[in-house]
Write a protein that holds these residues in place. Structure first.
Motif, PDB file in Angstrom:
ATOM      1  N   TRP A   1      -5.859   2.579  -9.631  1.00  0.00           N
ATOM      2  CA  TRP A   1      -5.183   1.630  -8.748  1.00  0.00           C
ATOM      3  C   TRP A   1      -6.170   0.954  -7.806  1.00  0.00           C
TER       4      TRP A   1
ATOM      5  N   ALA B   1       0.836  -1.211   0.000  1.00  0.00           N
ATOM      6  CA  ALA B   1       0.000   0.000   0.000  1.00  0.00           C
ATOM      7  C   ALA B   1       0.864   1.250   0.000  1.00  0.00           C
TER       8      ALA B   1
ATOM      9  N   ARG C   1       0.949   4.099  -2.932  1.00  0.00           N
ATOM     10  CA  ARG C   1       0.714   5.528  -2.672  1.00  0.00           C
ATOM     11  C   ARG C   1       1.841   6.365  -3.275  1.00  0.00           C
TER      12      ARG C   1
ATOM     13  N   LEU D   1      -5.636   1.085   0.213  1.00  0.00           N
ATOM     14  CA  LEU D   1      -4.695   1.972  -0.456  1.00  0.00           C
ATOM     15  C   LEU D   1      -4.302   3.141   0.453  1.00  0.00           C
TER      16      LEU D   1
END
Length: 407
Positions: A43, A18, A22, A273
């Protein structure tokens, strides 16, 4: 020494999947102006194991953006195709092995085709030929391909597909494909003149090599199959979804049960995410890309979603209407004298845009302090800045290269 330091600066940061994603979102948002929400949504869709559609006119970097997203997965088998009404199924899923055919055997070569792809980019998706329609639907929905010579269907390792089109589907056949695309994202031309100026400058002086954070195929697959599905969905979010469905039905906006069920995984992907432990009501903002069939329905969906996510943000949409009205007035004054344009700015546009900007900033601060989503407010703020930049450049003659500093 300096060269080694620069190389270290461009290396991918350590961290979990994650965190790395990012970082990828941040890098791509810097490269593609006015596309931060698009990048993040693409995403989140892949993490949900679903398919997305980039819908917009030619020349809006849809293909380039899709390739940059899919290219950040190391070790993944990638497949890309530009469809036409004459694209045969064998070109998509596996051409005939000519050598074997000469020996009297009918075989297909699957390597390098959709049949073996982990990630796919399908351009002009609605130009899918009638002959390939059923196989395309099976590929997107069940991840299956039925060989030309019969036999057991082949299970495809597809995680998700990014598709693109310049237009909406026009017939029942293409509408069937459209229904398989959970996320639909509108992509337009750059609105902010300063971003357009930066785009032009990049054609003259290429920017420095961008940072390139990546994730491995194994890490992405583990996130899709294990980590994202494990993100808890509280009862409050389930109740919010039921409320939203009822509100949209009253507006005669009906989404299928399948679409609603698939949306839950998209909410889980958004929380994952962001690095949050469970889905929150703020995650529902992504549904503004899911619950409409035509772009004309999108504002209605967005208003109903915001009523649940952050009721105060509805004021931002009212401000958006004011901003759109000012932009329409600016368009209608094309060709008028600089004096007439300046007078309009002084008497009308300047004060309204300034007040809108001040109020939007306050709404954003209040939403952030309350833990509410600021995505919709930030989108309207982007429109306000873009229209203000247009007023400065087109009505007042400010140099587009310097307008950013004045904003």
């Amino acid at each position: 020494m300096a060269a080694h330091q620069e190389q270290r600066e461009h290396e991918a940061p350590e961290g979990n999947t994650a965190e790395r994603l990012r970082a990828v979102c941040g890098e791509l948002s810097e490269r593609f102006h006015e596309r931060a929400d698009v990048v993040r949504t693409l995403w989140a869709t892949l993490l949900a194991g679903q398919h997305s559609l980039l819908l917009g006119p030619p020349g809006t970097a849809k293909s380039e953006l899709a390739r940059e997203v899919t290219g950040r997965v190391e070790g993944a088998a990638y497949w890309e195709i530009l469809l036409s009404k004459f694209t045969a199924p064998t070109r998509m899923f596996g051409p005939v092995d000519v050598g074997a055919l000469a020996r009297g055997e009918y075989r297909q070569v699957f390597e390098g085709r959709a049949t073996t792809a982990h990630i796919a980019f399908v351009d002009e998706i609605f130009k899918c030929s009638t002959a390939a329609l059923n196989e395309t639907l099976g590929f997107l929905n069940e991840r299956l391909y039925h060989p030309e010579n019969g036999g057991e269907p082949i299970r495809c390792p597809l995680i998700g597909a990014i598709t693109a089109s310049n237009e909406l589907p026009s017939g029942e056949e293409s509408a069937a494909v459209y229904d398989r695309l959970l996320v639909r994202i509108e992509v337009g031309y750059l609105a902010d003149p300063s971003n357009f100026a930066a785009l032009i400058r990049s054609a003259v002086t290429p920017p420095a090599p961008p940072r390139r954070t990546t994730v491995t195929l194994a890490a992405l697959q583990h996130a899709v199959t294990e980590e994202v599905p494990a993100v808890p969905v509280p009862d409050a979010v389930v109740d919010a979804l039921c409320t939203l469905r009822a509100a949209l039905r009253r507006k005669e906006l009906i989404a299928s049960d399948r679409r609603w069920r698939q949306s839950v995984r998209l909410l889980q992907a958004g929380a994952y995410l962001d690095g949050r432990p469970e889905v929150a009501e703020t995650d529902l903002s992504v549904l503004t890309h899911v619950l409409w069939d035509s772009p004309a329905q999108r504002p209605t969906v967005e208003r109903e979603v915001l009523q649940l996510v952050n009721p105060d943000a509805r004021e931002a949409l009212d401000l958006a209407d004011t901003i759109e009205e000012l932009e329409a007035q600016l368009d209608s004054m094309a060709g008028q004298s600089r004096e007439a344009l300046s007078e309009w700015v002084i008497k009308n546009a300047h004060q309204k845009l300034a007040l809108a900007g001040t109020r939007l900033e306050r709404l954003r601060e209040e939403a952030a302090a309350a833990g509410c989503s600021t995505a919709a407010i930030e989108r309207v703020t982007g429109r306000q800045r873009a229209v203000r930049a247009r007023v400065l450049t087109e009505a007042l003659g400010v140099d587009a290269s310097t307008v950013q500093a004045q904003l």
